[in-house]
Design a protein around this motif. Sequence first.
Motif, PDB file in Angstrom:
ATOM      1  N   ALA A 174       0.828  -1.210   0.000  1.00  0.00           N
ATOM      2  CA  ALA A 174       0.000   0.000   0.000  1.00  0.00           C
ATOM      3  C   ALA A 174       0.861   1.259   0.000  1.00  0.00           C
ATOM      4  O   ALA A 174       1.949   1.280   0.557  1.00  0.00           O
ATOM      5  CB  ALA A 174      -0.917  -0.007   1.218  1.00  0.00           C
ATOM      6  N   PHE A 175       0.338   2.298  -0.631  1.00  0.00           N
ATOM      7  CA  PHE A 175       0.986   3.606  -0.609  1.00  0.00           C
ATOM      8  C   PHE A 175       0.556   4.347   0.653  1.00  0.00           C
ATOM      9  O   PHE A 175      -0.596   4.231   1.077  1.00  0.00           O
ATOM     10  CB  PHE A 175       0.565   4.443  -1.818  1.00  0.00           C
ATOM     11  N   ASN A 176       1.460   5.145   1.200  1.00  0.00           N
ATOM     12  CA  ASN A 176       1.061   6.034   2.301  1.00  0.00           C
ATOM     13  C   ASN A 176       0.497   7.320   1.679  1.00  0.00           C
ATOM     14  O   ASN A 176       0.489   7.482   0.456  1.00  0.00           O
ATOM     15  CB  ASN A 176       2.236   6.303   3.260  1.00  0.00           C
ATOM     16  N   ASP A 177       0.020   8.230   2.529  1.00  0.00           N
ATOM     17  CA  ASP A 177      -0.626   9.455   2.025  1.00  0.00           C
ATOM     18  C   ASP A 177       0.290  10.253   1.095  1.00  0.00           C
ATOM     19  O   ASP A 177      -0.138  10.755   0.054  1.00  0.00           O
ATOM     20  CB  ASP A 177      -1.084  10.343   3.183  1.00  0.00           C
ATOM     21  N   GLU A 178       1.558  10.372   1.457  1.00  0.00           N
ATOM     22  CA  GLU A 178       2.498  11.138   0.632  1.00  0.00           C
ATOM     23  C   GLU A 178       2.710  10.472  -0.726  1.00  0.00           C
ATOM     24  O   GLU A 178       2.728  11.143  -1.761  1.00  0.00           O
ATOM     25  CB  GLU A 178       3.841  11.292   1.357  1.00  0.00           C
ATOM     26  N   GLU A 179       2.844   9.150  -0.742  1.00  0.00           N
ATOM     27  CA  GLU A 179       3.026   8.429  -2.004  1.00  0.00           C
ATOM     28  C   GLU A 179       1.801   8.558  -2.891  1.00  0.00           C
ATOM     29  O   GLU A 179       1.921   8.673  -4.119  1.00  0.00           O
ATOM     30  CB  GLU A 179       3.327   6.945  -1.730  1.00  0.00           C
ATOM     31  N   ILE A 180       0.607   8.596  -2.295  1.00  0.00           N
ATOM     32  CA  ILE A 180      -0.623   8.787  -3.083  1.00  0.00           C
ATOM     33  C   ILE A 180      -0.644  10.178  -3.705  1.00  0.00           C
ATOM     34  O   ILE A 180      -0.963  10.338  -4.880  1.00  0.00           O
ATOM     35  CB  ILE A 180      -1.869   8.555  -2.210  1.00  0.00           C
ATOM     36  N   ARG A 181      -0.264  11.185  -2.918  1.00  0.00           N
ATOM     37  CA  ARG A 181      -0.238  12.561  -3.464  1.00  0.00           C
ATOM     38  C   ARG A 181       0.764  12.654  -4.617  1.00  0.00           C
ATOM     39  O   ARG A 181       0.462  13.261  -5.654  1.00  0.00           O
ATOM     40  CB  ARG A 181       0.129  13.564  -2.355  1.00  0.00           C
ATOM     41  N   ILE A 182       1.931  12.065  -4.465  1.00  0.00           N
ATOM     42  CA  ILE A 182       2.955  12.111  -5.519  1.00  0.00           C
ATOM     43  C   ILE A 182       2.465  11.377  -6.764  1.00  0.00           C
ATOM     44  O   ILE A 182       2.589  11.878  -7.878  1.00  0.00           O
ATOM     45  CB  ILE A 182       4.293  11.540  -5.014  1.00  0.00           C
ATOM     46  N   ALA A 183       1.901  10.184  -6.581  1.00  0.00           N
ATOM     47  CA  ALA A 183       1.442   9.378  -7.707  1.00  0.00           C
ATOM     48  C   ALA A 183       0.326  10.059  -8.489  1.00  0.00           C
ATOM     49  O   ALA A 183       0.158   9.836  -9.689  1.00  0.00           O
ATOM     50  CB  ALA A 183       0.966   8.006  -7.225  1.00  0.00           C
ATOM     51  N   ASN A 184      -0.424  10.924  -7.820  1.00  0.00           N
ATOM     52  CA  ASN A 184      -1.562  11.586  -8.469  1.00  0.00           C
ATOM     53  C   ASN A 184      -1.331  13.069  -8.698  1.00  0.00           C
ATOM     54  O   ASN A 184      -2.292  13.801  -8.953  1.00  0.00           O
ATOM     55  CB  ASN A 184      -2.823  11.345  -7.625  1.00  0.00           C
ATOM     56  N   ASN A 185      -0.086  13.512  -8.585  1.00  0.00           N
ATOM     57  CA  ASN A 185       0.279  14.917  -8.802  1.00  0.00           C
ATOM     58  C   ASN A 185      -0.594  15.882  -8.005  1.00  0.00           C
ATOM     59  O   ASN A 185      -1.069  16.893  -8.518  1.00  0.00           O
ATOM     60  CB  ASN A 185       0.216  15.264 -10.287  1.00  0.00           C
ATOM     61  N   LEU A 186      -0.802  15.569  -6.737  1.00  0.00           N
ATOM     62  CA  LEU A 186      -1.646  16.416  -5.884  1.00  0.00           C
ATOM     63  C   LEU A 186      -0.789  17.336  -5.033  1.00  0.00           C
ATOM     64  O   LEU A 186       0.239  17.058  -4.581  1.00  0.00           O
ATOM     65  CB  LEU A 186      -2.545  15.558  -4.971  1.00  0.00           C
TER      66      LEU A 186
END
Length: 186
Positions: A174-186
């Motif tokens: 699983a991705f953590n919150d930071e990895e999700i933001r990076i992966a989705n350019n947020l």
Amino acid sequence: MIKDFTKLSILFILLLCFSGCGDVDKFNAALPEDLLEINGVLKRWREGYETEDVEMYMNTYWSQGFRYVSDMGTDGDKTDDLIFDDIRDERDSAIRVFSRFQDIEIELSKPPEVQMNKEGDQAEVRNHYRIQGFVADGESLEGGFTGWFAEGDNLFIFEKRNEEWRITEWHDEAFNDEEIRIANNL
């Protein structure tokens, strides 16, 4: 000029000769029919979860030797890992999720990466996922949220038994919150 042409001709011939050298079939290349079956299992896995069909979902696994491991979004920290070694725990977990969430959507990357063992009876299958679930109208999660979202990478270990492919192990990276933001350019 003729000298240059001769050099180019020799270079071209050498390139042709060497471009074919060493080409052999990979021992771990999956057969097309195995790829179709593995993709079919992944499709039933996703559809079973999305439609909250416990039987369809559970029939994508082999119960004997089943193992689920989630790093819970903390790659290097094993202390919070969630591990199921009993297929009944996965069934119970799915039932809890299905009873809590009204609408579940899963997106899987296509095609998955498939690496076969040389015997052709086991495959490591990797894909990327995004999943979200929503609670029923009028309900909310802690903090007032009406749904959740998760993203990460799956590593499935498939085994072929009696000419049928199913999942024996599922490693949820699983991705953590930071990895999700990076992966989705947020």
